[in-house]
Design an enzyme around this catalytic site. Structure first.
Site, PDB file in Angstrom:
ATOM      1  N   TYR A  86      -2.006  -0.488  10.109  1.00  0.00           N
ATOM      2  CA  TYR A  86      -2.099  -0.753   8.792  1.00  0.00           C
ATOM      3  C   TYR A  86      -0.484  -0.539   8.582  1.00  0.00           C
ATOM      4  O   TYR A  86      -0.749  -1.255   7.495  1.00  0.00           O
ATOM      5  CB  TYR A  86      -3.385   0.367   8.335  1.00  0.00           C
ATOM      6  CG  TYR A  86      -3.699  -0.274   6.556  1.00  0.00           C
ATOM      7  CD1 TYR A  86      -4.086  -1.693   6.220  1.00  0.00           C
ATOM      8  CD2 TYR A  86      -3.406   0.765   5.555  1.00  0.00           C
ATOM      9  CE1 TYR A  86      -4.433  -2.102   5.142  1.00  0.00           C
ATOM     10  CE2 TYR A  86      -3.536   0.242   4.592  1.00  0.00           C
ATOM     11  CZ  TYR A  86      -3.772  -1.313   4.516  1.00  0.00           C
ATOM     12  OH  TYR A  86      -4.564  -1.613   2.808  1.00  0.00           O
ATOM     13  N   SER A 131       0.578  -0.709   0.164  1.00  0.00           N
ATOM     14  CA  SER A 131      -0.378  -0.022   0.704  1.00  0.00           C
ATOM     15  C   SER A 131       1.134   1.212  -0.253  1.00  0.00           C
ATOM     16  O   SER A 131       2.265   1.142   0.411  1.00  0.00           O
ATOM     17  CB  SER A 131      -0.932   0.054   0.927  1.00  0.00           C
ATOM     18  OG  SER A 131      -1.268   1.191   1.433  1.00  0.00           O
TER      19      SER A 131
HETATM   20  P1  NAI Z   1     -11.639  -6.020   0.397  1.00  0.00           P
HETATM   21  O1  NAI Z   1     -11.937  -5.268   2.499  1.00  0.00           O
HETATM   22  O2  NAI Z   1     -12.503  -5.325  -0.923  1.00  0.00           O
HETATM   23  O3  NAI Z   1     -11.439  -7.011   0.154  1.00  0.00           O
HETATM   24  C1  NAI Z   1     -10.534  -7.852   1.155  1.00  0.00           C
HETATM   25  C2  NAI Z   1     -10.751  -9.255   1.275  1.00  0.00           C
HETATM   26  O4  NAI Z   1     -10.411 -10.064   1.557  1.00  0.00           O
HETATM   27  C3  NAI Z   1     -12.231  -9.574   1.342  1.00  0.00           C
HETATM   28  O5  NAI Z   1     -12.972 -10.467   0.459  1.00  0.00           O
HETATM   29  C4  NAI Z   1     -12.091 -10.664   3.088  1.00  0.00           C
HETATM   30  O6  NAI Z   1     -12.974 -11.380   2.867  1.00  0.00           O
HETATM   31  C5  NAI Z   1     -10.999 -11.166   2.848  1.00  0.00           C
HETATM   32  N1  NAI Z   1     -10.238 -11.303   3.827  1.00  0.00           N
HETATM   33  C6  NAI Z   1      -9.821 -10.619   5.151  1.00  0.00           C
HETATM   34  N2  NAI Z   1      -9.730 -11.293   6.229  1.00  0.00           N
HETATM   35  C7  NAI Z   1      -9.143 -12.430   5.763  1.00  0.00           C
HETATM   36  C8  NAI Z   1      -8.805 -13.489   6.236  1.00  0.00           C
HETATM   37  N3  NAI Z   1      -7.976 -13.933   7.442  1.00  0.00           N
HETATM   38  N4  NAI Z   1      -8.675 -14.973   5.042  1.00  0.00           N
HETATM   39  C9  NAI Z   1      -8.737 -15.191   3.676  1.00  0.00           C
HETATM   40  N5  NAI Z   1      -9.193 -13.689   3.516  1.00  0.00           N
HETATM   41  C10 NAI Z   1      -9.428 -12.417   4.144  1.00  0.00           C
HETATM   42  O7  NAI Z   1      -9.802  -4.983  -0.014  1.00  0.00           O
HETATM   43  P2  NAI Z   1      -9.831  -4.275  -0.822  1.00  0.00           P
HETATM   44  O8  NAI Z   1      -9.921  -3.068  -0.935  1.00  0.00           O
HETATM   45  O9  NAI Z   1      -9.721  -5.300  -2.570  1.00  0.00           O
HETATM   46  O10 NAI Z   1      -8.104  -4.453  -0.480  1.00  0.00           O
HETATM   47  C11 NAI Z   1      -7.550  -6.150  -1.552  1.00  0.00           C
HETATM   48  C12 NAI Z   1      -5.856  -5.990  -0.589  1.00  0.00           C
HETATM   49  O11 NAI Z   1      -5.366  -4.013  -1.034  1.00  0.00           O
HETATM   50  C13 NAI Z   1      -5.485  -6.125   0.433  1.00  0.00           C
HETATM   51  O12 NAI Z   1      -4.609  -6.360   0.924  1.00  0.00           O
HETATM   52  C14 NAI Z   1      -5.787  -4.106   1.261  1.00  0.00           C
HETATM   53  O13 NAI Z   1      -4.796  -4.256   1.954  1.00  0.00           O
HETATM   54  C15 NAI Z   1      -5.185  -3.440   0.083  1.00  0.00           C
HETATM   55  N6  NAI Z   1      -5.009  -1.994  -0.583  1.00  0.00           N
HETATM   56  C16 NAI Z   1      -6.039  -1.276  -0.774  1.00  0.00           C
HETATM   57  C17 NAI Z   1      -6.770  -0.391  -0.924  1.00  0.00           C
HETATM   58  C18 NAI Z   1      -7.579   0.381  -1.161  1.00  0.00           C
HETATM   59  O14 NAI Z   1      -7.479   1.665  -0.991  1.00  0.00           O
HETATM   60  N7  NAI Z   1      -8.861  -0.118  -1.376  1.00  0.00           N
HETATM   61  C19 NAI Z   1      -5.080   0.631  -0.995  1.00  0.00           C
HETATM   62  C20 NAI Z   1      -3.642  -0.321  -0.654  1.00  0.00           C
HETATM   63  C21 NAI Z   1      -3.826  -1.605  -0.560  1.00  0.00           C
END
Ligand code: NAI
Length: 263
Positions: free
Chosen positions: A169, A156
């Site tokens: 985070y 990130s």
């Molecule tokens: P999101 O919250 O929409 O999706 C994350 C997914 O990970 C969810 O489906 C959730 O159920 C799953 N998850 C959570 N804990 C879990 C576990 N213990 N085992 C298996 N699955 C698990 O988030 P998003 O935005 O799609 O983020 C994806 C990645 O990108 C994350 O690592 C996030 O930190 C990173 N990220 C997101 C940003 C944003 O602006 N949305 C910015 C920078 C990084």
């Protein structure tokens, strides 16, 4: 009309594991990869949503004229904090598709808490999912990927820059960035590349709280030269590049996908 698979055609027939694929960026990655002929094991702790997402993608692709020979998405439940469950994912990929080429450690959580108030549970869960989850995924990948394989970890902008309320985070994502470099140094011997992507504000459930608060949104976009959030599709392009042969001499690095964010 250009067929989607005309870009990076070498990816067709490959097999990817994508964690956190029930929604958000992971779901977009699974769909985008399958559109290009990559078979996907999509894994999430939210099993119901993961299975629904996999079914939706497979149905969409059957009726998508642009997808030449689409890949298939198999949904699975995984808790990325459990090392054994990653091994089960690898076994599932081998059973369903006969190989594993790519491992995308995308699952992550974002707790908002001031440093003085972060609880042991919050810091524990954040490091466990965001950092240990990446490590255990990479360990399974190291056992099963062959030369030419690639791992991509979701870091990130928070790995480099801090803001209030994000101590846990930011710490976890800085760890992901360093872990990515460590893994690249060790897995190079096996011909496996390891890189990370550092997104800025992307339009997913994780940033809903920013999008719904006009002051937080204005403050966030103030430092983004492109003055808007990014879409999951805009993160997929750089991911595709990192998996492709075009990136075959790229390892141990991070690509920022953040609209040029200055904070
Ligand atoms: P999101 O919250 O929409 O999706 C994350 C997914 O990970 C969810 O489906 C959730 O159920 C799953 N998850 C959570 N804990 C879990 C576990 N213990 N085992 C298996 N699955 C698990 O988030 P998003 O935005 O799609 O983020 C994806 C990645 O990108 C994350 O690592 C996030 O930190 C990173 N990220 C997101 C940003 C944003 O602006 N949305 C910015 C920078 C990084």
């Amino acid at each position: 009309v250009t067929q989607m698979s005309a870009v990076y055609p070498e990816l067709a027939g490959k097999v990817a594991v994508v964690t956190g694929a029930a929604q958000g960026m992971g779901a977009t990655f699974a769909e985008g990869l399958a559109t290009r002929g990559v078979h996907v094991v999509g894994a999430d702790i939210n099993e119901e949503q993961m299975l629904a997402t996999a079914a939706r993608i497979n149905t969409d692709l059957e009726s998508n004229a642009l997808a030449d020979k689409p890949g298939r998405v198999v949904g699975a439940r995984v808790d990325v904090t459990k090392p054994d469950e990653h091994e089960l994912l690898a076994q599932l990929a081998l059973k369903e598709f006969g190989r594993v080429d790519f491992w995308i450690n995308n699952a992550g959580i974002f707790p908002f808490a001031l440093a003085e108030e972060i609880t042991p549970e919050q810091i524990g869960a954040t490091l466990s999912v965001n950092v240990e989850g990446v490590l255990y995924g990479a360990q399974a990948a190291a056992r099963h990927l062959g030369p030419g394989g690639a791992i991509v970890n979701m870091s990130s902008v928070s790995a480099l820059r801090v803001r209030k309320g994000r101590g846990a985070y930011c710490t976890s994502k800085a760890a992901v960035a360093h872990l990515t470099e460590s893994l690249a140094v060790e897995f190079g011997d096996k011909g496996i590349r390891v890189n990370s992507i550092a997104p800025g504000y992307i339009d997913t459930a994780m940033t809903k709280w920013v999008q719904e608060d006009p002051i937080a949104l204005a403050s966030a976009l103030d430092a983004v030269p492109l003055h808007r959030l990014g879409s999951p599709e805009e993160v997929f392009g750089p991911l595709l590049f990192l998996l492709s042969d075009s990136a075959r001499y790229v390892t141990g690095h991070s690509i920022a996908v953040d609209g040029g964010s200055r904070h």
